[in-house]
Design an enzyme around this catalytic site. Structure first.
Site, PDB file in Angstrom:
ATOM      1  N   LYS A  25       0.834  -1.213   0.000  1.00 41.91           N
ATOM      2  CA  LYS A  25       0.000   0.000   0.000  1.00 41.91           C
ATOM      3  C   LYS A  25       0.868   1.263   0.000  1.00 41.91           C
ATOM      4  O   LYS A  25       0.615   2.191  -0.763  1.00 41.91           O
ATOM      5  CB  LYS A  25      -0.921   0.030   1.243  1.00 41.91           C
ATOM      6  N   ARG A  76      10.980  -0.765  11.959  1.00 39.25           N
ATOM      7  CA  ARG A  76       9.747  -0.428  12.677  1.00 39.25           C
ATOM      8  C   ARG A  76       9.611  -1.375  13.865  1.00 39.25           C
ATOM      9  O   ARG A  76       9.877  -2.562  13.746  1.00 39.25           O
ATOM     10  CB  ARG A  76       8.543  -0.617  11.749  1.00 39.25           C
TER      11      ARG A  76
HETATM   12  P1  AMP Z   1       0.456   0.706   9.374  1.00 34.89           P
HETATM   13  O1  AMP Z   1       1.645   1.592   9.155  1.00 34.89           O
HETATM   14  O2  AMP Z   1      -0.700   1.074   8.515  1.00 34.89           O
HETATM   15  O3  AMP Z   1       0.830  -0.760   9.266  1.00 34.89           O
HETATM   16  O4  AMP Z   1      -0.044   0.931  10.881  1.00 34.89           O
HETATM   17  C1  AMP Z   1       0.806   0.663  11.974  1.00 34.89           C
HETATM   18  C2  AMP Z   1      -0.017   0.528  13.233  1.00 34.89           C
HETATM   19  O5  AMP Z   1      -0.700   1.748  13.511  1.00 34.89           O
HETATM   20  C3  AMP Z   1      -1.120  -0.514  13.210  1.00 34.89           C
HETATM   21  O6  AMP Z   1      -0.655  -1.825  13.516  1.00 34.89           O
HETATM   22  C4  AMP Z   1      -2.065   0.031  14.283  1.00 34.89           C
HETATM   23  O7  AMP Z   1      -1.547  -0.200  15.580  1.00 34.89           O
HETATM   24  C5  AMP Z   1      -1.998   1.523  14.025  1.00 34.89           C
HETATM   25  N1  AMP Z   1      -2.985   1.949  13.008  1.00 34.89           N
HETATM   26  C6  AMP Z   1      -2.719   2.504  11.786  1.00 34.89           C
HETATM   27  N2  AMP Z   1      -3.843   2.802  11.133  1.00 34.89           N
HETATM   28  C7  AMP Z   1      -4.867   2.409  11.938  1.00 34.89           C
HETATM   29  C8  AMP Z   1      -6.277   2.419  11.807  1.00 34.89           C
HETATM   30  N3  AMP Z   1      -6.880   2.903  10.698  1.00 34.89           N
HETATM   31  N4  AMP Z   1      -7.013   1.938  12.846  1.00 34.89           N
HETATM   32  C9  AMP Z   1      -6.444   1.463  13.960  1.00 34.89           C
HETATM   33  N5  AMP Z   1      -5.111   1.395  14.138  1.00 34.89           N
HETATM   34  C10 AMP Z   1      -4.317   1.865  13.140  1.00 34.89           C
END
Ligand code: AMP
Length: 191
Positions: free
Chosen positions: A13, A138
């Site tokens: 993404k 990360r």
């Molecule tokens: P990502 O970078 O999109 O993988 O997000 C990293 C982390 O941020 C996720 O594992 C969640 O803990 C939190 N997070 C990001 N976007 C959301 C969302 N839309 N709803 C809930 N938690 C989120």
């Protein structure tokens, strides 16, 4: 044009969103990036979500909806790319309302089709690359958090596939293809 990029962690993404920002002057709204930013700058909200994020669980709908609300009020440029948001049905409903409030709508939901084996390899590879480049991986790019992130995806986010299919704006793209082929498939889907 406003779109959602939907798919599990490691589906590509972020990579595809960056490309759309470059080629279509769109605005990438990644709630993950916003939360990591809040975490590293040590805001009250950032401190509150840190442990949840590191474990791979979802933060509350209220927090992420608030983050998105703020961004929709600004410049719209070539449109918004929602990356990592919405992740629950509550967030999906909220997004429709927020877009309507600013006179916008969702044009397409691009779902990246992948399989879990590839995701684990990509995430572990991403962590290794970050370290090799002299940075740090990360905090949630490890196998233990990844298992929880995948479980959260299938329990809470995968339902959005049915939701957007029913709304009529879901398009599937082969996320296992080469990056350039995925870019081309998305471009074709968006017209
Ligand atoms: P990502 O970078 O999109 O993988 O997000 C990293 C982390 O941020 C996720 O594992 C969640 O803990 C939190 N997070 C990001 N976007 C959301 C969302 N839309 N709803 C809930 N938690 C989120």
């Amino acid at each position: 044009m406003n779109i959602i990029l939907l798919g599990p962690p490691g589906a590509g993404k972020g990579t595809q969103a960056s490309h759309l920002v470059e080629t279509r002057d769109m605005i990438q709204l990644s709630t993950g990036d916003m939360l990591r930013e809040a975490k590293s700058s040590g805001t009250e909200m950032g401190l509150k979500v840190a442990a949840i994020m590191d474990a791979g669980e979802l933060v509350t709908d209220e927090i992420v909806i608030g983050l998105i609300r703020e961004k929709l009020e600004g410049d719209k440029k070539g449109g918004f790319i929602f990356d990592g948001f919405p992740r629950t049905l509550t967030q999906a409903d909220a997004l429709a309302d927020l877009l309507a409030e600013v006179g916008e709508k969702l044009d397409a939901v691009v779902a990246l089709a992948v399989n879990d084996d590839v995701l684990v390899d990509r995430i572990v590879g991403r962590a290794a690359e970050a370290v090799a480049a002299g940075g740090t991986a990360r905090a949630d790019d490890n196998e233990e958090s990844l298992k929880i992130r995948l479980m959260e995806y299938y329990k809470k986010t995968n339902a959005l596939i049915g939701y957007y299919h029913a709304k009529g704006n879901l398009v599937w793209v082969d996320g296992l293809a080469e990056i350039d082929a995925v870019k081309a498939e998305i471009a074709e889907a968006l017209g």
